[in-house]
Write an enzyme that holds these catalytic residues in place. Structure first.
Site, mmCIF file in Angstrom:
data_model
loop_
_atom_site.group_PDB
_atom_site.id
_atom_site.type_symbol
_atom_site.label_atom_id
_atom_site.label_comp_id
_atom_site.label_asym_id
_atom_site.label_seq_id
_atom_site.Cartn_x
_atom_site.Cartn_y
_atom_site.Cartn_z
ATOM 1 N N THR A 72 0.840 -1.201 0.000
ATOM 2 C CA THR A 72 0.000 0.000 0.000
ATOM 3 C C THR A 72 0.875 1.251 0.000
ATOM 4 O O THR A 72 0.630 2.205 -0.746
ATOM 5 C CB THR A 72 -0.901 -0.003 1.259
ATOM 6 O OG1 THR A 72 -1.687 -1.193 1.240
ATOM 7 C CG2 THR A 72 -1.799 1.214 1.317
ATOM 8 N N ASN A 152 -5.128 -9.530 -7.770
ATOM 9 C CA ASN A 152 -5.165 -10.283 -6.519
ATOM 10 C C ASN A 152 -6.366 -11.219 -6.404
ATOM 11 O O ASN A 152 -6.305 -12.226 -5.717
ATOM 12 C CB ASN A 152 -5.131 -9.334 -5.314
ATOM 13 C CG ASN A 152 -6.032 -8.134 -5.473
ATOM 14 O OD1 ASN A 152 -5.980 -7.427 -6.479
ATOM 15 N ND2 ASN A 152 -6.872 -7.888 -4.494
ATOM 16 N N GLN A 180 1.155 -9.028 -6.367
ATOM 17 C CA GLN A 180 0.693 -10.422 -6.473
ATOM 18 C C GLN A 180 1.492 -11.242 -7.469
ATOM 19 O O GLN A 180 1.229 -12.441 -7.625
ATOM 20 C CB GLN A 180 -0.796 -10.462 -6.846
ATOM 21 C CG GLN A 180 -1.716 -9.994 -5.730
ATOM 22 C CD GLN A 180 -1.738 -10.940 -4.526
ATOM 23 O OE1 GLN A 180 -1.253 -12.071 -4.577
ATOM 24 N NE2 GLN A 180 -2.302 -10.465 -3.425
ATOM 25 N N SER A 200 5.454 -6.381 -2.113
ATOM 26 C CA SER A 200 5.222 -6.483 -0.675
ATOM 27 C C SER A 200 5.742 -7.831 -0.173
ATOM 28 O O SER A 200 5.398 -8.875 -0.736
ATOM 29 C CB SER A 200 3.713 -6.370 -0.423
ATOM 30 O OG SER A 200 3.439 -6.532 0.943
ATOM 31 N N ALA A 201 6.544 -7.813 0.905
ATOM 32 C CA ALA A 201 7.226 -9.038 1.349
ATOM 33 C C ALA A 201 6.266 -10.127 1.830
ATOM 34 O O ALA A 201 6.522 -11.319 1.637
ATOM 35 C CB ALA A 201 8.210 -8.697 2.469
ATOM 36 N N HIS A 202 5.140 -9.724 2.450
ATOM 37 C CA HIS A 202 4.309 -10.768 3.071
ATOM 38 C C HIS A 202 3.525 -11.601 2.069
ATOM 39 O O HIS A 202 2.870 -12.579 2.435
ATOM 40 C CB HIS A 202 3.392 -10.180 4.151
ATOM 41 C CG HIS A 202 2.199 -9.425 3.667
ATOM 42 N ND1 HIS A 202 0.947 -9.991 3.629
ATOM 43 C CD2 HIS A 202 2.044 -8.147 3.235
ATOM 44 C CE1 HIS A 202 0.069 -9.085 3.196
ATOM 45 N NE2 HIS A 202 0.713 -7.963 2.953
ATOM 46 N N THR A 238 13.752 5.871 10.232
ATOM 47 C CA THR A 238 14.706 4.792 10.502
ATOM 48 C C THR A 238 14.188 3.480 9.928
ATOM 49 O O THR A 238 13.008 3.136 10.094
ATOM 50 C CB THR A 238 14.933 4.666 12.024
ATOM 51 O OG1 THR A 238 15.419 5.922 12.477
ATOM 52 C CG2 THR A 238 15.945 3.573 12.348
ATOM 53 N N CYS A 326 -9.303 -7.117 2.096
ATOM 54 C CA CYS A 326 -9.747 -5.821 2.609
ATOM 55 C C CYS A 326 -11.257 -5.685 2.556
ATOM 56 O O CYS A 326 -11.845 -4.975 3.344
ATOM 57 C CB CYS A 326 -9.127 -4.697 1.798
ATOM 58 S SG CYS A 326 -7.388 -4.957 1.533
HETATM 59 C C1 LIG Z 1 -2.454 -6.182 -5.674
HETATM 60 C C2 LIG Z 1 -2.201 -5.689 -4.287
HETATM 61 N N1 LIG Z 1 -1.695 -4.460 -4.116
HETATM 62 C C3 LIG Z 1 -1.431 -3.971 -2.884
HETATM 63 C C4 LIG Z 1 -1.683 -4.703 -1.758
HETATM 64 C C5 LIG Z 1 -1.367 -4.118 -0.417
HETATM 65 O O1 LIG Z 1 -0.165 -4.634 0.092
HETATM 66 P P1 LIG Z 1 0.141 -4.508 1.664
HETATM 67 O O2 LIG Z 1 -0.766 -5.456 2.351
HETATM 68 O O3 LIG Z 1 1.588 -4.904 1.782
HETATM 69 O O4 LIG Z 1 -0.067 -3.078 2.038
HETATM 70 C C6 LIG Z 1 -2.226 -5.987 -1.884
HETATM 71 C C7 LIG Z 1 -2.557 -6.801 -0.684
HETATM 72 O O5 LIG Z 1 -3.557 -7.466 -0.625
HETATM 73 C C8 LIG Z 1 -2.473 -6.499 -3.180
HETATM 74 O O6 LIG Z 1 -2.984 -7.715 -3.368
#
Ligand SMILES: Cc1ncc(COP(=O)(O)O)c(C=O)c1O
Length: 390
Positions: A72, A152, A180, A200-202, A238, A326
């Site tokens: 995000t 996603n 994704q 995004s790492a997760h 930081t 979300c």
């Molecule tokens: C396509 C996409 N963009 C952005 C995000 C947001 O990433 P983060 O959860 O690291 O903020 C997601 C997370 O679901 C995603 O699937």
């Protein structure tokens, strides 16, 4: 009960190597990377290594990587940074696809409230942005185009190289949200021809709350945060040292496993999809079969409310999703399926299965064995008049 996780597009469990390395870094590399002394330089050294590992995942130069607080934040820094840098030139038009993540869609809405024009490029039932649709959306004053690499909810992969060429012809900057696709399919920022790319790492077995934004060298970007000079002044504050190192480890592991895991998970996904479509009546695949990331399938179940199916599966120990994390918990139909023009009964009756590293053939057998009866039961309940059910 053995619980089965089929929601890897929402998040993935950090790998054992990520957890081990992060916990070592948390206790040993505690210095502030901006400090000149030994402790600071140790922390800086581990960040530099992670920067190289993340750059390698994207075919990029390490100096072009900005670590962020996740996908995000990367999307926000990219869109806001370019828009604000170009505002004085009079370019006040932003373009995105109608199937973007909320991180992009709501950022465009924020600019619309500030008087910018915004255009959402439509998609058809394939869930893929047609190059001609982008050509139509472009205007003289388009500052930036943001189109995601993989979606996603349905997993479709967009023709980014072609779309980025169209943006470049219109002298607009091109950003892609590759949250994704990173770690699932190969990414080469140069071959894609983009100016900015966020990850995004997760989503690939790294920690939550850390990500990276790749920016083409020389690109004008207004910093989103004002503060210190970290990340070449592009993301003050930081650094999250352990998180960044965890992301580096996850990137290295993803590179090493991508080809074999892609084939293995793709075969599991295809078997799950084919079996559901064959054995559960009234089901349909949402979006194009190809090109897609190998782990995702999104299927609508006629006369079966998605939320009820999700809960019924969870009670049996199977975790899936009704779309983007979300928006789950609300009964809002998916904006992605709506944008694809699917009828209401399909936008509200769809389930996303997203597979990952721990999933096996036995897991797929279990879902396939259970699903027809669960769906049949839910359908029979809906058929029963309310008075009789009470
Ligand atoms: C396509 C996409 N963009 C952005 C995000 C947001 O990433 P983060 O959860 O690291 O903020 C997601 C997370 O679901 C995603 O699937």
């Amino acid at each position: 009960m053995h619980r089965l996780y089929l929601d890897h597009n929402a998040t993935t469990p950090p790998s054992a190597a990520v957890v081990d390395r992060m916990s070592a870094v948390l206790s040993q590399e505690f210095g502030n990377p901006s400090s000149v002394h030994y402790f600071g330089q140790r922390a800086k050294a581990v960040i530099d290594q992670a920067r190289s590992e993340v750059a390698a995942l994207l075919g990029a130069d390490p100096s072009e990587i900005v670590f962020t607080g996740g996908g995000t934040e990367g999307d926000n820094i990219a869109i806001r940074g370019v828009a604000e840098a170009l505002e004085p030139t009079g370019r006040k038009h932003l373009v995105a696809s109608s199937i973007e993540h909320e991180a992009v869609l709501n950022t465009l809405k924020a600019f619309a409230r500030r008087g910018w024009r915004t255009t959402l490029v439509p998609v058809d039932q394939s869930g893929i942005v047609a190059p001609d649709a982008l050509r139509t959306a472009m205007a003289e004053d388009t500052a930036l185009v943001s189109i995601m690499h993989a979606n996603n909810e349905i997993g479709t992969i967009q023709p980014i190289a072609e779309l980025a060429t169209i943006a470049r012809e219109g002298r607009a900057v091109f950003h892609t949200d590759a949250v994704q696709s990173a770690g699932k399919v190969p990414i080469d920022v140069k071959a894609l021809g983009v100016d900015l790319l966020s990850i995004s790492a997760h989503k690939f077995y790294g920690p939550k709350g850390v990500g990276a934004l790749w920016t083409r060298r020389g690109l004008r970007l207004q910093p989103a945060l004002t503060g210190g000079k970290q990340e070449r002044g592009r993301r003050a504050g930081t650094e999250n040292v352990a998180g960044i190192v965890g992301m580096g480890v996850a990137a290295r592991e993803a590179m090493a496993r991508m080809t074999t895991e892609g084939v293995r998970i793709g075969a599991l996904r295809d078997r799950l999809e084919t079996s559901i479509l064959a054995h559960v009546a009234g089901t349909a695949l949402n979006g194009a079969r190809e090109p897609r990331v190998p782990n995702t399938t999104n299927i609508s179940f006629d006369r079966t409310e998605a939320e009820s199916l999700l809960i019924a599966l969870d009670l049996e120990g199977i975790a899936v999703s009704t779309g983007s994390a979300c928006s789950s918990g609300t009964l809002e139909p998916s904006h992605v399926l709506k944008a694809m023009g699917l009828p209401v009964h399909r936008t509200q009756n769809s389930i996303r299965f997203s597979l990952g590293a721990a999933n096996t053939d036995e897991d797929i057998d279990r879902v396939v064995a259970m699903l027809p009866a669960i769906v049949e039961k839910l359908r029979s309940l809906t058929r029963t008049p309310v008075a009789r059910r009470l």
